[in-house]
Structures are given as structure tokens and as C-alpha cells.
Design a protein around this motif. Sequence first.
Motif, PDB file in Angstrom:
ATOM      1  N   THR A 153       0.926  -1.306   0.185  1.00 32.27           N
ATOM      2  CA  THR A 153       0.003   0.139   0.058  1.00 32.27           C
ATOM      3  C   THR A 153       0.946   1.317   0.080  1.00 32.27           C
ATOM      4  O   THR A 153       0.633   2.135  -0.637  1.00 32.27           O
ATOM      5  N   GLY A 154       2.026   1.342   0.693  1.00 31.53           N
ATOM      6  CA  GLY A 154       2.722   2.559   0.859  1.00 31.53           C
ATOM      7  C   GLY A 154       3.447   2.740  -0.421  1.00 31.53           C
ATOM      8  O   GLY A 154       3.368   4.058  -0.768  1.00 31.53           O
ATOM      9  N   TYR A 155       3.864   1.712  -1.079  1.00 32.64           N
ATOM     10  CA  TYR A 155       4.498   1.969  -2.534  1.00 32.64           C
ATOM     11  C   TYR A 155       3.655   2.640  -3.416  1.00 32.64           C
ATOM     12  O   TYR A 155       4.064   3.328  -4.375  1.00 32.64           O
ATOM     13  N   LEU A 156       2.387   1.990  -3.311  1.00 34.59           N
ATOM     14  CA  LEU A 156       1.277   2.251  -4.295  1.00 34.59           C
ATOM     15  C   LEU A 156       1.057   3.751  -4.035  1.00 34.59           C
ATOM     16  O   LEU A 156       0.657   4.528  -5.162  1.00 34.59           O
ATOM     17  N   VAL A 157       0.897   4.076  -2.959  1.00 35.43           N
ATOM     18  CA  VAL A 157       0.592   5.678  -2.473  1.00 35.43           C
ATOM     19  C   VAL A 157       1.740   6.627  -2.976  1.00 35.43           C
ATOM     20  O   VAL A 157       1.245   7.506  -3.619  1.00 35.43           O
ATOM     21  N   VAL A 158       2.888   6.125  -2.789  1.00 39.16           N
ATOM     22  CA  VAL A 158       4.104   6.857  -3.191  1.00 39.16           C
ATOM     23  C   VAL A 158       4.058   6.906  -4.714  1.00 39.16           C
ATOM     24  O   VAL A 158       4.128   8.044  -5.279  1.00 39.16           O
ATOM     25  N   ALA A 159       3.556   6.060  -5.376  1.00 38.41           N
ATOM     26  CA  ALA A 159       3.704   5.910  -6.836  1.00 38.41           C
ATOM     27  C   ALA A 159       2.581   6.956  -7.334  1.00 38.41           C
ATOM     28  O   ALA A 159       2.770   7.753  -8.319  1.00 38.41           O
ATOM     29  N   ALA A 160       1.413   6.782  -6.630  1.00 35.52           N
ATOM     30  CA  ALA A 160       0.322   7.900  -6.997  1.00 35.52           C
ATOM     31  C   ALA A 160       0.562   9.103  -7.029  1.00 35.52           C
ATOM     32  O   ALA A 160       0.173  10.124  -7.805  1.00 35.52           O
ATOM     33  N   LEU A 161       1.401   9.400  -5.683  1.00 32.00           N
ATOM     34  CA  LEU A 161       1.775  10.926  -5.470  1.00 32.00           C
ATOM     35  C   LEU A 161       2.625  11.488  -6.472  1.00 32.00           C
ATOM     36  O   LEU A 161       2.706  12.409  -6.841  1.00 32.00           O
ATOM     37  N   LEU A 162       3.585  10.436  -6.838  1.00 33.88           N
ATOM     38  CA  LEU A 162       4.803  11.069  -7.801  1.00 33.88           C
ATOM     39  C   LEU A 162       4.056  11.071  -9.182  1.00 33.88           C
ATOM     40  O   LEU A 162       4.378  12.045 -10.023  1.00 33.88           O
ATOM     41  N   MET A 182       7.136  -2.177   7.115  1.00 33.80           N
ATOM     42  CA  MET A 182       7.612  -0.928   6.337  1.00 33.80           C
ATOM     43  C   MET A 182       8.643  -0.401   7.446  1.00 33.80           C
ATOM     44  O   MET A 182       8.182   0.030   8.249  1.00 33.80           O
ATOM     45  N   GLY A 183       9.715  -0.049   7.128  1.00 34.25           N
ATOM     46  CA  GLY A 183      10.938   0.276   7.884  1.00 34.25           C
ATOM     47  C   GLY A 183      11.001   1.716   7.772  1.00 34.25           C
ATOM     48  O   GLY A 183      10.278   2.600   6.955  1.00 34.25           O
ATOM     49  N   ILE A 184      11.962   2.411   8.586  1.00 28.97           N
ATOM     50  CA  ILE A 184      12.213   3.806   8.457  1.00 28.97           C
ATOM     51  C   ILE A 184      12.982   3.934   6.934  1.00 28.97           C
ATOM     52  O   ILE A 184      12.759   5.211   6.559  1.00 28.97           O
ATOM     53  N   THR A 185      13.472   3.004   6.544  1.00 29.36           N
ATOM     54  CA  THR A 185      14.296   3.188   5.023  1.00 29.36           C
ATOM     55  C   THR A 185      13.044   3.710   3.913  1.00 29.36           C
ATOM     56  O   THR A 185      13.500   4.554   3.171  1.00 29.36           O
ATOM     57  N   PHE A 186      11.983   3.074   4.074  1.00 31.75           N
ATOM     58  CA  PHE A 186      10.917   3.405   3.205  1.00 31.75           C
ATOM     59  C   PHE A 186      10.494   4.740   3.249  1.00 31.75           C
ATOM     60  O   PHE A 186      10.493   5.689   2.350  1.00 31.75           O
ATOM     61  N   TYR A 187      10.124   5.265   4.302  1.00 37.72           N
ATOM     62  CA  TYR A 187       9.821   6.718   4.661  1.00 37.72           C
ATOM     63  C   TYR A 187      11.011   7.621   4.142  1.00 37.72           C
ATOM     64  O   TYR A 187      10.685   8.871   3.663  1.00 37.72           O
ATOM     65  N   LEU A 188      12.225   7.317   4.423  1.00 41.23           N
ATOM     66  CA  LEU A 188      13.369   8.233   4.229  1.00 41.23           C
ATOM     67  C   LEU A 188      13.370   8.229   2.517  1.00 41.23           C
ATOM     68  O   LEU A 188      13.523   9.410   1.954  1.00 41.23           O
ATOM     69  N   ILE A 189      13.151   7.018   2.011  1.00 38.42           N
ATOM     70  CA  ILE A 189      13.253   7.069   0.515  1.00 38.42           C
ATOM     71  C   ILE A 189      12.311   7.970  -0.151  1.00 38.42           C
ATOM     72  O   ILE A 189      12.378   8.668  -1.104  1.00 38.42           O
ATOM     73  N   ALA A 190      11.123   7.377   0.498  1.00 41.63           N
ATOM     74  CA  ALA A 190       9.946   8.131  -0.115  1.00 41.63           C
ATOM     75  C   ALA A 190       9.959   9.897   0.071  1.00 41.63           C
ATOM     76  O   ALA A 190       9.572  10.358  -0.787  1.00 41.63           O
ATOM     77  N   ALA A 191      10.485   9.975   1.292  1.00 40.98           N
ATOM     78  CA  ALA A 191      10.755  11.573   1.373  1.00 40.98           C
ATOM     79  C   ALA A 191      11.610  12.248   0.309  1.00 40.98           C
ATOM     80  O   ALA A 191      11.239  13.427  -0.113  1.00 40.98           O
ATOM     81  N   ILE A 192      12.553  11.528   0.221  1.00 42.61           N
ATOM     82  CA  ILE A 192      13.837  12.228  -0.789  1.00 42.61           C
ATOM     83  C   ILE A 192      13.212  12.112  -2.310  1.00 42.61           C
ATOM     84  O   ILE A 192      13.239  13.275  -2.787  1.00 42.61           O
ATOM     85  N   THR A 193      12.577  10.891  -2.581  1.00 45.41           N
ATOM     86  CA  THR A 193      11.880  11.039  -3.880  1.00 45.41           C
ATOM     87  C   THR A 193      10.869  11.979  -4.137  1.00 45.41           C
ATOM     88  O   THR A 193      10.951  12.870  -5.116  1.00 45.41           O
ATOM     89  N   LEU A 194       9.947  12.066  -3.366  1.00 45.75           N
ATOM     90  CA  LEU A 194       8.836  12.889  -3.443  1.00 45.75           C
ATOM     91  C   LEU A 194       9.299  14.442  -3.434  1.00 45.75           C
ATOM     92  O   LEU A 194       8.982  15.298  -3.948  1.00 45.75           O
ATOM     93  N   ALA A 195      10.202  14.773  -2.249  1.00 47.19           N
ATOM     94  CA  ALA A 195      10.780  15.981  -2.359  1.00 47.19           C
ATOM     95  C   ALA A 195      11.851  16.529  -3.827  1.00 47.19           C
ATOM     96  O   ALA A 195      11.463  17.688  -4.243  1.00 47.19           O
ATOM     97  N   GLY A 196      12.517  15.506  -4.087  1.00 48.39           N
ATOM     98  CA  GLY A 196      13.061  15.772  -5.610  1.00 48.39           C
ATOM     99  C   GLY A 196      11.934  16.050  -6.582  1.00 48.39           C
ATOM    100  O   GLY A 196      11.963  17.130  -7.302  1.00 48.39           O
TER     101      GLY A 196
END
Lengths: 104, 165
Positions: free
Chosen positions: A6-15, B1-15
Motif C-alpha cells: 500500500t505504501g509503495y502504491l501511494v508513493v507511486a500515485a503521489l509521484l 515497512m521500516g524507516i528506510t521506506f519513509y526516508l526514500i519516499a521523502a527524498i523522492t517526493l521532495a525531489g
Amino acid sequence: MGSPLTGYLVVAALLFSIGLAGALVRRNAIMVLIGIELMLNAANLNFIAFWRYSPHPEALTGMMFAVFSIAVAAAEAAVGLGLVIAVYRHAQTTDLDKLNRMKG
Amino acid sequence: MGITFYLIAAITLAGALAAMTLKHLIHAALAVTVAFAGLALFFLNLDAQFAGFAQILIYIGAVAILIVFAILLTRSELPKEGVFSRTWFVGLAIAAGIFAVLGWAVIASAHALPSEATTPSVNVHDIGVALVGRYVLPLEIVALLLTAATIGAVIVALHEKEGTK
């Protein structure tokens, strides 16, 4: 959130939405292309995430689709940026609001 | 889902956000490179080593450089009317609507998604065998497409002859 997918899908949707907003909102043709690249990358993230959590990851289907998608995206970027350069040489601008000669 | 996921997600979305909002094109190109790197980290985090390194090679190595070259060749100054289109609110509304639909679909189907994660043991050897076995026709088609795209990009960006304008 039960599944890590779910987390990956939400991130992909945001991207995807960020890329779509950029492609629709920016005036510069190069920025529109960058937005399209972001949308393609969001789709690739979905392919890889579904492959990782699929019951048969050894079939490699999602991974192969993502690799081919990356190759097609590279071809798209080359042709798209070549078109932008050709348009710039012709019209001396990359501002999409000024490229309105075909407007009725 | 660990801290690495949130860290990478923050970097990607911020970029990605910085790429779409920054005024200067070169800054935006550097920001989108950060987003590409974050996506490569995502792929590596998902045990897709081949796709992750392909992402680094193709996107950070080739597409980002191509974008920088296009920016330098078009040499556009900052427009006085701003970098956003006149109808920016329409585009923003469409993007927000699309995100609402996608997010609703993901949340509504969350219970049906698989949760167990058997770490796949896939190495480059398996990928190579699959590429020349089951996926040989797509591989050939991609080869043809890349050749056509290379020739097409060169022809499109060639100098126009004088008098043909």
C-alpha cells in the motif's frame, strides 16, 4: 496499512500526480517532458512493487516490464528533447503558451 | 515497512516536488535527478537489483545529461509572466482529482493486497536467460525501437536547410 505494498502504491500515485501537475502547469516544453518522465517512473515503481509482492516473483514478469519500460522511456526522452530543440530553432522559444500558431 | 521506506519516499517526493516548482531549469533538472536516484533506491529496496542499477545508468547517467544538454541548447531566459501557465489552476485541479481517484482505489483495495513477502532470489543470470529465452521478441523489438529513436532524434534535431523554412 496492512500490506507494505500500500505504501509503495501511494508513493507511486503521489509521484504520478506531481508529474501530471508539472506537465499540465509548466510553460516550458522541457519541464513538461520532465513531468512525463516522472509519470513513467511512477508506473515503473508500481511494476517493481507488484513484482516483489507477487506470489511468483521468479517469473520475472513485472521486472521485465519495468526494464523494457525504462528502455522505451529513454527512447522517448531522446526523441522528445530532439523535437524541443527543433521547435526552439524554428520559433526561438520553448514557451508553450507562445507556440500557438495552430490555434484556430 | 521500516524507516528506510519513509526516508526514500521523502527524498523522492521532495525531489519531484522541487523539480516541478523550481524556477530555474537547471535547478529543476538537478532536483529531478534526485528523484530518479530516490526511485533507484526504491528498486534496490525492493530486491530488484538489475532494475535499480539500470535506473541509475539510464536515468541518472543518460536522461539527466540529455535534459541538461537540451536546457543549455535552448538557452531560455526566465519569462516575465512566471514559469506557470495561465490556466495553472485547471492543471492542478486535474492532478488533484487523479490523485484522489488513485488514492481511493489503493485504500479501497488495501485488504486484498498480498502482505507476505518471500524474498525473491533472482540474480542477473536468471534475467539474462529470460531475456534471450521467453522475452527474446520484446528484446528485439526494443532494439529496433532504440535504433529508430536514435536515427529519428538525429534527423529531427538536424539543422534546417536555408530556404526551406
